[in-house]
Design an enzyme around this catalytic site. Structure first.
Site, PDB file in Angstrom:
ATOM      1  N   ASN A   7      76.334  12.278  45.334  1.00 18.08           N
ATOM      2  CA  ASN A   7      77.782  12.450  45.163  1.00 18.08           C
ATOM      3  C   ASN A   7      78.381  11.156  44.586  1.00 18.08           C
ATOM      4  O   ASN A   7      78.281  10.094  45.200  1.00 18.08           O
ATOM      5  CB  ASN A   7      78.404  12.786  46.521  1.00 18.08           C
ATOM      6  CG  ASN A   7      79.885  13.062  46.408  1.00 18.08           C
ATOM      7  OD1 ASN A   7      80.601  12.306  45.753  1.00 18.08           O
ATOM      8  ND2 ASN A   7      80.351  14.115  47.031  1.00 18.08           N
ATOM      9  N   HIS A  10      82.706   8.334  44.853  1.00 13.44           N
ATOM     10  CA  HIS A  10      83.114   7.014  45.357  1.00 13.44           C
ATOM     11  C   HIS A  10      83.238   5.989  44.238  1.00 13.44           C
ATOM     12  O   HIS A  10      84.012   5.042  44.347  1.00 13.44           O
ATOM     13  CB  HIS A  10      82.128   6.554  46.422  1.00 13.44           C
ATOM     14  CG  HIS A  10      81.991   7.558  47.532  1.00 13.44           C
ATOM     15  ND1 HIS A  10      81.264   8.727  47.370  1.00 13.44           N
ATOM     16  CD2 HIS A  10      82.519   7.604  48.761  1.00 13.44           C
ATOM     17  CE1 HIS A  10      81.345   9.428  48.482  1.00 13.44           C
ATOM     18  NE2 HIS A  10      82.105   8.778  49.342  1.00 13.44           N
ATOM     19  N   HIS A  43      83.501  16.017  43.136  1.00 15.04           N
ATOM     20  CA  HIS A  43      84.560  16.828  43.736  1.00 15.04           C
ATOM     21  C   HIS A  43      85.824  16.635  42.899  1.00 15.04           C
ATOM     22  O   HIS A  43      86.377  15.547  42.863  1.00 15.04           O
ATOM     23  CB  HIS A  43      84.775  16.340  45.180  1.00 15.04           C
ATOM     24  CG  HIS A  43      85.771  17.139  45.964  1.00 15.04           C
ATOM     25  ND1 HIS A  43      86.001  16.907  47.295  1.00 15.04           N
ATOM     26  CD2 HIS A  43      86.595  18.162  45.624  1.00 15.04           C
ATOM     27  CE1 HIS A  43      86.925  17.750  47.739  1.00 15.04           C
ATOM     28  NE2 HIS A  43      87.304  18.514  46.738  1.00 15.04           N
ATOM     29  N   ARG A  45      89.260  17.101  42.985  1.00 11.87           N
ATOM     30  CA  ARG A  45      90.305  17.439  43.966  1.00 11.87           C
ATOM     31  C   ARG A  45      91.588  17.833  43.255  1.00 11.87           C
ATOM     32  O   ARG A  45      91.875  17.347  42.163  1.00 11.87           O
ATOM     33  CB  ARG A  45      90.575  16.242  44.887  1.00 11.87           C
ATOM     34  CG  ARG A  45      89.402  15.877  45.774  1.00 11.87           C
ATOM     35  CD  ARG A  45      89.797  14.740  46.707  1.00 11.87           C
ATOM     36  NE  ARG A  45      90.764  15.187  47.681  1.00 11.87           N
ATOM     37  CZ  ARG A  45      90.503  15.380  48.974  1.00 11.87           C
ATOM     38  NH1 ARG A  45      89.310  15.149  49.460  1.00 11.87           N
ATOM     39  NH2 ARG A  45      91.450  15.793  49.773  1.00 11.87           N
ATOM     40  N   ARG A  49      92.497  12.407  43.127  1.00 17.10           N
ATOM     41  CA  ARG A  49      92.525  11.031  43.642  1.00 17.10           C
ATOM     42  C   ARG A  49      91.323  10.202  43.183  1.00 17.10           C
ATOM     43  O   ARG A  49      91.368   8.994  43.177  1.00 17.10           O
ATOM     44  CB  ARG A  49      92.630  11.017  45.153  1.00 17.10           C
ATOM     45  CG  ARG A  49      91.364  11.432  45.858  1.00 17.10           C
ATOM     46  CD  ARG A  49      91.443  11.087  47.314  1.00 17.10           C
ATOM     47  NE  ARG A  49      92.405  11.919  48.011  1.00 17.10           N
ATOM     48  CZ  ARG A  49      92.315  12.218  49.312  1.00 17.10           C
ATOM     49  NH1 ARG A  49      91.341  11.720  50.020  1.00 17.10           N
ATOM     50  NH2 ARG A  49      93.200  12.989  49.887  1.00 17.10           N
ATOM     51  N   GLU A  70      82.109  20.277  43.688  1.00 20.79           N
ATOM     52  CA  GLU A  70      82.815  20.602  44.936  1.00 20.79           C
ATOM     53  C   GLU A  70      84.262  20.875  44.592  1.00 20.79           C
ATOM     54  O   GLU A  70      84.860  20.164  43.785  1.00 20.79           O
ATOM     55  CB  GLU A  70      82.760  19.430  45.905  1.00 20.79           C
ATOM     56  CG  GLU A  70      81.408  19.163  46.481  1.00 20.79           C
ATOM     57  CD  GLU A  70      81.460  17.949  47.386  1.00 20.79           C
ATOM     58  OE1 GLU A  70      82.559  17.474  47.712  1.00 20.79           O
ATOM     59  OE2 GLU A  70      80.390  17.460  47.740  1.00 20.79           O
ATOM     60  N   THR A 101      86.297  14.868  52.848  1.00 18.94           N
ATOM     61  CA  THR A 101      86.232  16.227  53.380  1.00 18.94           C
ATOM     62  C   THR A 101      85.836  16.144  54.860  1.00 18.94           C
ATOM     63  O   THR A 101      84.773  15.627  55.186  1.00 18.94           O
ATOM     64  CB  THR A 101      85.188  17.051  52.602  1.00 18.94           C
ATOM     65  OG1 THR A 101      85.409  16.827  51.217  1.00 18.94           O
ATOM     66  CG2 THR A 101      85.318  18.523  52.912  1.00 18.94           C
ATOM     67  N   GLU A 151      76.311  24.993  52.516  1.00 20.03           N
ATOM     68  CA  GLU A 151      76.006  23.597  52.802  1.00 20.03           C
ATOM     69  C   GLU A 151      76.503  23.344  54.205  1.00 20.03           C
ATOM     70  O   GLU A 151      77.703  23.449  54.473  1.00 20.03           O
ATOM     71  CB  GLU A 151      76.689  22.654  51.797  1.00 20.03           C
ATOM     72  CG  GLU A 151      76.370  21.192  52.115  1.00 20.03           C
ATOM     73  CD  GLU A 151      76.900  20.207  51.080  1.00 20.03           C
ATOM     74  OE1 GLU A 151      76.997  20.571  49.889  1.00 20.03           O
ATOM     75  OE2 GLU A 151      77.226  19.074  51.482  1.00 20.03           O
ATOM     76  N   HIS A 191      77.124  15.392  54.415  1.00 24.30           N
ATOM     77  CA  HIS A 191      78.236  14.649  55.002  1.00 24.30           C
ATOM     78  C   HIS A 191      77.744  13.644  56.046  1.00 24.30           C
ATOM     79  O   HIS A 191      77.124  14.012  57.028  1.00 24.30           O
ATOM     80  CB  HIS A 191      79.316  15.536  55.636  1.00 24.30           C
ATOM     81  CG  HIS A 191      80.549  14.723  55.945  1.00 24.30           C
ATOM     82  ND1 HIS A 191      81.528  14.498  55.014  1.00 24.30           N
ATOM     83  CD2 HIS A 191      80.911  14.028  57.038  1.00 24.30           C
ATOM     84  CE1 HIS A 191      82.452  13.711  55.534  1.00 24.30           C
ATOM     85  NE2 HIS A 191      82.093  13.407  56.753  1.00 24.30           N
TER      86      HIS A 191
END
Ligand code: PXP
Length: 242
Positions: A7, A10, A43, A45, A49, A70, A101, A151, A191
């Site tokens: 992922n 970040h 992701h 969003r 962000r 995502e 999340t 998931e 996660h």
């Protein structure tokens, strides 16, 4: 052995802290591939962000491994997914005030909103996965609603403060996998997974894919993306179920 999806959100978070053009999450995806990632996860969003539309577009044009988007089951984002056609869309809950999340999507409660999105994405040939907590009712409902994969939220395990709660969380994941396989779903996990806590999860039979972000990107600050991905991949291989 389970696939490793990295992922990369970040990295976009760091870029957005200055609203500039570095570091580039698209470069991160290429580096992760070179380190042995089996998939790239991002992701998009609704509040944009971290990942921006430009990132989503370039990732869909350049990523050579499995691309997992995502997203919330929101019309605007579903339309973008239908245009970009990633290999997989993972539907997640989204709250503006959350840091990341938190917890799974309640597919039972939000069925009327989620089910049409699943159908539209599936009809476009995209694998659709539900990010849910390892609860039998949620797993079964996911299969009924047309998801091909789930998931399972590994947060309860990752955040457990005592050995007893950690064991209970592992048991819940084990039974989530069992129910998922019984109803014909592919089962993923993600996660809060880190280099320190991955072993018991990696050795659990039935997981087909892990999506890991924060820990890999944190290590990458010191060792680089390629090496950080290589080290996580090595742990998945070392602890793979026999
Ligand atoms: N899987 C899903 C569905 C997520 O939303 C996230 C967090 O963005 C992850 C995996 C990765 O979690 P972490 O950053 O804690 O590894």
């Amino acid at each position: 052995m389970a696939l490793l999806g990295v992922n990369i959100d970040h990295v976009a978070t760091v870029r957005q802290a200055r609203r500039t053009d570095e570091p580039d999450p698209v470069w991160t995806a290429a580096e992760a591939e070179l380190g042995g990632a089996d998939g790239i996860t991002f992701h998009l969003r609704e509040d944009r962000r971290h990942i921006q539309d430009r990132d989503a577009r370039l990732l869909s044009e350049t990523v050579g491994v499995k691309l997992n988007m995502e997203m919330a089951a929101a019309d605007e984002i579903v339309a973008i997914a239908l245009e970009l056609k990633p290999d997989q869309c993972t539907l997640v809950p989204e709250r503006r005030e959350e840091i990341t999340t938190e917890g799974g999507l309640d597919v039972v409660r939000h069925r009327s909103r989620i089910e049409p999105a699943v159908k539209r994405l599936r009809d476009a040939g995209i694998i659709v996965s539900a990010f849910i907590e390892p609860i039998g009712e949620q797993v079964r409902a996911s299969a009924v609603m047309g998801f091909q994969a789930i998931e399972l939220w590994t947060g309860a395990y990752a955040h457990a403060k005592t050995p007893a709660t950690q064991l209970a969380a592992l048991d819940a994941l084990r039974s989530g996998i069992k129910v998922g396989r019984e109803v014909g779903l592919e089962v993923h996990g993600g996660h809060g997974l880190t280099y320190r806590n991955i072993a018991p999860i990696a050795s659990m039979p039935g997981f087909g894919e892990f999506n890991i972000g924060h820990s890999i990107i944190s290590r990458a600050v010191f060792v680089g993306i390629r090496e950080a991905v290589r080290e996580m991949k090595e742990l998945l291989i070392r602890h793979a179920p026999r």
